[in-house]
Design a protein around this motif. Structure first.
Motif, PDB file in Angstrom:
ATOM      1  N   SER A  86       0.717  -0.893   0.073  1.00 43.40           N
ATOM      2  CA  SER A  86      -0.297   0.691  -0.097  1.00 43.40           C
ATOM      3  C   SER A  86       0.866   1.380  -0.122  1.00 43.40           C
ATOM      4  CB  SER A  86      -0.931  -0.207   1.092  1.00 43.40           C
ATOM      5  OG  SER A  86      -1.440   1.116   1.012  1.00 43.40           O
ATOM      6  N   THR A 116      -4.218   4.215   2.443  1.00 39.06           N
ATOM      7  CA  THR A 116      -4.112   5.635   4.008  1.00 39.06           C
ATOM      8  C   THR A 116      -5.752   5.796   4.167  1.00 39.06           C
ATOM      9  OG1 THR A 116      -3.575   7.507   2.595  1.00 39.06           O
ATOM     10  CG2 THR A 116      -1.708   5.899   2.844  1.00 39.06           C
ATOM     11  N   ASP A 136     -10.603  -1.502   1.104  1.00 39.84           N
ATOM     12  CA  ASP A 136      -9.510  -1.569   0.582  1.00 39.84           C
ATOM     13  C   ASP A 136      -9.924  -3.490   0.696  1.00 39.84           C
ATOM     14  OD1 ASP A 136      -6.481  -0.534   0.275  1.00 39.84           O
ATOM     15  OD2 ASP A 136      -6.486  -2.419   0.929  1.00 39.84           O
ATOM     16  N   GLY A 163     -11.823  -5.163  -3.725  1.00 41.44           N
ATOM     17  CA  GLY A 163     -12.573  -4.734  -4.846  1.00 41.44           C
ATOM     18  C   GLY A 163     -13.324  -4.873  -5.673  1.00 41.44           C
ATOM     19  N   ARG A 237      -4.852  -7.109  -5.414  1.00 40.47           N
ATOM     20  CA  ARG A 237      -3.808  -8.542  -4.654  1.00 40.47           C
ATOM     21  C   ARG A 237      -5.153  -9.790  -4.799  1.00 40.47           C
ATOM     22  NH1 ARG A 237      -2.005  -6.997   1.104  1.00 40.47           N
ATOM     23  NH2 ARG A 237      -3.419  -4.608   0.855  1.00 40.47           N
TER      24      ARG A 237
HETATM   25  C1  LIG Z   1      -1.347   3.029  -3.961  1.00 41.55           C
HETATM   26  S1  LIG Z   1      -2.619   2.006  -2.457  1.00 41.55           S
HETATM   27  C2  LIG Z   1      -4.197   3.744  -3.141  1.00 41.55           C
HETATM   28  C3  LIG Z   1      -4.042   4.759  -2.371  1.00 41.55           C
HETATM   29  C4  LIG Z   1      -5.094   5.219  -1.920  1.00 41.55           C
HETATM   30  N1  LIG Z   1      -6.046   5.557  -2.495  1.00 41.55           N
HETATM   31  C5  LIG Z   1      -4.606   6.703  -0.578  1.00 41.55           C
HETATM   32  O1  LIG Z   1      -5.157   7.208  -0.529  1.00 41.55           O
HETATM   33  O2  LIG Z   1      -3.772   6.013   0.719  1.00 41.55           O
HETATM   34  C6  LIG Z   1      -3.884   0.346  -3.123  1.00 41.55           C
HETATM   35  C7  LIG Z   1      -4.319   0.127  -2.745  1.00 41.55           C
HETATM   36  O3  LIG Z   1      -4.682  -0.529  -3.104  1.00 41.55           O
HETATM   37  C8  LIG Z   1      -5.174  -2.066  -2.323  1.00 41.55           C
HETATM   38  N2  LIG Z   1      -5.821  -2.698  -3.029  1.00 41.55           N
HETATM   39  C9  LIG Z   1      -5.128  -4.148  -3.560  1.00 41.55           C
HETATM   40  N3  LIG Z   1      -5.732  -5.163  -4.277  1.00 41.55           N
HETATM   41  C10 LIG Z   1      -6.923  -5.293  -3.483  1.00 41.55           C
HETATM   42  C11 LIG Z   1      -8.706  -5.608  -4.185  1.00 41.55           C
HETATM   43  N4  LIG Z   1      -8.403  -7.104  -4.366  1.00 41.55           N
HETATM   44  N5  LIG Z   1      -9.691  -4.874  -3.664  1.00 41.55           N
HETATM   45  C12 LIG Z   1      -9.606  -3.990  -2.638  1.00 41.55           C
HETATM   46  N6  LIG Z   1      -8.257  -3.228  -2.280  1.00 41.55           N
HETATM   47  C13 LIG Z   1      -6.635  -3.359  -2.800  1.00 41.55           C
HETATM   48  C14 LIG Z   1      -3.902  -2.048  -1.403  1.00 41.55           C
HETATM   49  O4  LIG Z   1      -3.883  -2.826  -0.579  1.00 41.55           O
HETATM   50  C15 LIG Z   1      -3.707  -0.987  -1.168  1.00 41.55           C
HETATM   51  O5  LIG Z   1      -3.727  -0.453  -0.153  1.00 41.55           O
END
Ligand SMILES: C[S@@+](CC[C@H](N)C(=O)[O-])C[C@H]1O[C@@H](n2cnc3c(N)ncnc32)[C@H](O)[C@@H]1O
Length: 372
Positions: A86, A116, A136, A163, A237
């Motif tokens: 993340s 976050t 998430d 998601g 993921r």
């Molecule tokens: C770039 S970060 C997101 C940043 C967030 N929007 C912020 O403002 O902090 C990508 C996020 O996607 C989440 N993620 C990964 N696979 C996912 C899934 N299958 N469903 C939902 N969230 C997922 C990760 O856990 C991670 O927190």
């Protein structure tokens, strides 16, 4: 102005200096949202190790209010190495995406990838928390984001879930924005969008192979264009764990050839995408050699190619093995791309139909270049 407000105001100005923003309310959201509340700790790499940076570190606040992405969560992968799961996206990219999403008053917005909670806070600032939904896969991430948002007086709907199924049971959304990448656009998102609703997502069919696409919901399809500027998000993921590392190279017969095509994906991201779309997608791409000018590429089905550093004429020796000749896919994509006048992302579009078929088109939805 307090310390953070002077910093967030400078951040909003930095975003405005590099980004064309139609709806300046997104800049006001950046200016009035304390990013430090959402990033109490981030990680930087020093000498190959990840080191936590917190409020105890003099550099923390400046880093939090820089227009830069910050790594915020690490988990061990299948090989025991720490992997980034993340991060807080670069603020200018968040604003660019929110602006492209053409969010209107009263819109209900679903974010995939709460992380976050900062991006959700920007949405709450603009729309009110009752219109904001965010999911998430990280249970701890969602819990932390909920607390941070509550500290600002926001109580959007946050759910720990995969998601890729959207957020069933919460009505239709006018907009869906994903901050993790997907290899295909889940049809569940189309089913949860209002007619004419928009989804903005990073479609990555392979490593670095794809970009942000803005799709509109029509009765029988999702369709729209890629945004002009490339961007990359971490892949979705399968669970609250780090993704598996790409497969290693396999033994077997090796074919040798030569090429003039530059194997560096970053020199030509559109053909790199076309090379993976509808083929066994490239999952690993690494440099090697003294000048790091050689490239090793591996695909999901175990195919691999090794492209040697260029000689003085720019010629490279290529070795390929496994079930497919993936370098042949890369060369073919370069030919198609050059034949079309080397188009940028803005000339490419995507159509997705309920049978989950994806068509990549050039200029006109009827001119499909690739299907997957
Ligand atoms: C770039 S970060 C997101 C940043 C967030 N929007 C912020 O403002 O902090 C990508 C996020 O996607 C989440 N993620 C990964 N696979 C996912 C899934 N299958 N469903 C939902 N969230 C997922 C990760 O856990 C991670 O927190």
């Amino acid at each position: 102005m307090t310390g953070w407000q002077a910093q967030s105001s400078a951040l909003a100005k930095a975003v405005a200096a590099t980004t064309t923003v139609g709806d300046t309310r997104w800049l006001a959201a950046v200016e009035e949202t304390p990013r430090h509340v959402f990033v109490p700790r981030h990680y930087v790499q020093r000498d190959g190790d990840w080191v936590a940076v917190t409020a105890a570190d003099a550099r923390w606040l400046n880093a939090v209010y820089a227009d830069a992405p910050l790594v915020t969560e690490l988990l061990p992968d299948g090989l025991g190495r720490l992997s980034v799961v993340s991060s807080s996206t670069k603020p200018a990219l968040m604003v660019r995406m929110l602006d492209a999403l053409d969010v209107g008053d009263g819109h209900r917005v679903l974010e995939i990838g709460t992380g976050t909670g900062y991006n959700a806070a920007l949405l709450c600032h603009r729309l009110g928390a009752e219109s904001v939904f965010s999911v998430d896969i990280g249970v701890g991430l969602v819990a932390a984001a909920r607390e941070r948002l509550a500290a600002l007086g926001y109580a959007p709907t946050l759910v720990a879930a995969d998601g890729r199924f959207g957020l069933p049971g919460h009505g239709r959304f006018d907009r869906i924005v994903a901050t993790c990448s997907v290899p295909t656009v889940p049809w569940a998102w189309a089913e949860q969008l209002t007619d004419g609703g928009l989804v903005l997502v990073d479609v990555k069919v392979g490593s670095q192979a794809g970009s942000l696409v803005l799709l509109r919901r029509y009765p029988d399809r999702l369709e729209g264009r890629f945004l002009a500027r490339w961007a990359g998000f971490m892949p979705a993921r399968d669970g609250d764990v780090a993704p598996s590392p790409p497969p290693g190279e396999r033994a077997g017969p090796v074919a040798e050839s030569v090429t003039f095509v530059d194997p560096d994906p970053w020199t030509a991201l559109v053909p790199w995408f076309l090379a993976s779309a509808g083929r066994s997608p490239v999952v690993g791409v690494t440099r090697y050699g003294p000048g790091l000018d050689g490239w090793r590429v591996s695909a999901a089905d175990g195919s691999w190619s090794e492209v040697e550093p260029a000689d003085a004429r720019g010629l490279r020796v290529v070795r390929q093995g496994g079930p497919r000749r993936i370098w042949a896919d890369v060369e073919d994509a370069h030919r198609v791309w050059a034949g079309a006048g080397r188009p940028g992302w803005e000339r490419l579009g995507l159509v997705v139909t309920p049978d989950r078929k994806h068509g990549v088109w050039l200029d006109d939805p009827a001119a499909v270049l690739r299907t997957f």
